[in-house]
Design an enzyme around this catalytic site. Sequence first.
Site, PDB file in Angstrom:
ATOM      1  N   GLY A 245       0.822  -1.207   0.000  1.00 45.41           N
ATOM      2  CA  GLY A 245       0.000   0.000   0.000  1.00 45.41           C
ATOM      3  C   GLY A 245       0.856   1.258   0.000  1.00 45.41           C
TER       4      GLY A 245
ATOM      5  CB  SER B  46      -2.176  -3.017   1.246  1.00 44.93           C
ATOM      6  OG  SER B  46      -1.197  -3.848   1.830  1.00 44.93           O
TER       7      SER B  46
ATOM      8  CB  CYS C 157       3.587   2.673  10.940  1.00 47.48           C
ATOM      9  SG  CYS C 157       2.778   1.561   9.815  1.00 47.48           S
TER      10      CYS C 157
HETATM   11  N1  PLP Z   1      -2.544   3.147   4.324  1.00 49.47           N
HETATM   12  C1  PLP Z   1      -3.232   2.731   5.389  1.00 49.47           C
HETATM   13  C2  PLP Z   1      -4.532   3.393   5.731  1.00 49.47           C
HETATM   14  C3  PLP Z   1      -2.748   1.682   6.175  1.00 49.47           C
HETATM   15  O1  PLP Z   1      -3.441   1.267   7.244  1.00 49.47           O
HETATM   16  C4  PLP Z   1      -1.511   1.093   5.829  1.00 49.47           C
HETATM   17  C5  PLP Z   1      -0.923   0.034   6.684  1.00 49.47           C
HETATM   18  O2  PLP Z   1      -1.032   0.083   7.894  1.00 49.47           O
HETATM   19  C6  PLP Z   1      -0.848   1.549   4.687  1.00 49.47           C
HETATM   20  C7  PLP Z   1      -1.389   2.579   3.957  1.00 49.47           C
HETATM   21  C8  PLP Z   1       0.434   0.955   4.245  1.00 49.47           C
HETATM   22  O3  PLP Z   1       0.211  -0.299   3.638  1.00 49.47           O
HETATM   23  P1  PLP Z   1       1.399  -1.357   3.503  1.00 49.47           P
HETATM   24  O4  PLP Z   1       1.668  -1.893   4.868  1.00 49.47           O
HETATM   25  O5  PLP Z   1       0.881  -2.378   2.553  1.00 49.47           O
HETATM   26  O6  PLP Z   1       2.566  -0.615   2.942  1.00 49.47           O
END
Ligand code: PLP
Length: 379
Positions: A70, A200, A324
């Site tokens: 994502g 994702s 994160c």
């Molecule tokens: N956007 C949102 C709203 C998310 O919750 C996340 C992951 O926590 C991401 C983007 C990032 O996705 P990925 O972990 O596949 O890079």
Amino acid sequence: MEHYLDNAATTRVSDAAAQAALAAMTGEFGNPSSRHQAGARAAQALKEHRTVIAKALGAKPEEVVFTSCGTESDNWAIRGAVHLNRRRGKHIITTAIEHDAVLEPCRELEREGYEVTYLKPDRMGNITVEQVADALREDTVLVSMMLVNNELGTILPVAEVAKLLKQRRSAALLHCDAVQAFLHAPFTVSELGADFISISGHKVHAPKGVGALYIKNGIKMPPMIVGGHQEDTLRSGTEATAQIAAFAAAVQEGVTRFEQDSVYLKELKSYAAKRLTSEVIGLELIGDGQATHILPVSLPGYKSEVVVRFLSDMGIYISSGSACHKGKPSHVFAALNLPKKQMDGVLRISFSADNTKEDVDALVTALKQAKERLFTSLS
Ligand code: PLP
């Protein structure tokens, strides 16, 4: 016995997805670019998998490009959109509660001379289309707004924003981070009206390492990676055929079970909210997020990191906010302007259809014990 209640961070790979990956790695393992029959079979499988994802989005297969996650989809959409609109202006609108995968590229663009308006949510975590209308300017080149917030579960008015941009005849391109919405909050690309949509795999029971970006037909996107011309020259590099096969299998399952899972998750979330608020004295719900899989709460007076560790030692896994952020206060909860005590105690519980009431019961018991055994913070 472990209780995994952190499905907004990542999900278990489903058995069907794991089997599809294994088959793609050990059976039809050819390179889709190879000219022989093994390659042709891999190319055919890739085509079918793209069709599955496209169908789930209500898109055409050629509008779906596979990425690695994502984050890559978000970065590419934002960079691509401002590049396409580079002669039109240098103003971007986004929200203060986007994922860092959106905020960081926006901050990079600020350092390159762009002006970014970060729309603030109200106390409940909601953002309105009027806020976008007020911020929209002649030189706005991109609006990036998520559909479901990953920490609050609030649903943002992306479709209304698309209508607003049309009404105003704005040249701004619209990107939607639908990573937490895909297969949770129903939408199709035409209902949403966005030019770019990020999704994702690992949030929907596929493995980590695969995502996709929907790029509306007719948009001449600059490539993400140049090289061997894969993905219609938009993203070179040999396709991750195993992850993509698993992604398609997980999405197929998710689509088939959507209605049933939505009802189940809604009931499970409501059961959890009821038991937690009535039995864990002092626990408060945060916001009024409608997403069926995300339940943010706070245990005011307790440090969320300490509670998460206490629960983890008991085999119960939840998050202290976005995974994160690793200990830093979450910018999403900070944007709500919560009182410090409430903010320090924020916890995110997130479900998948794999969860049961027993998981919730274990969480309630453990939180009651946490309250008995942990010291409150002085702040
Ligand atoms: N956007 C949102 C709203 C998310 O919750 C996340 C992951 O926590 C991401 C983007 C990032 O996705 P990925 O972990 O596949 O890079």
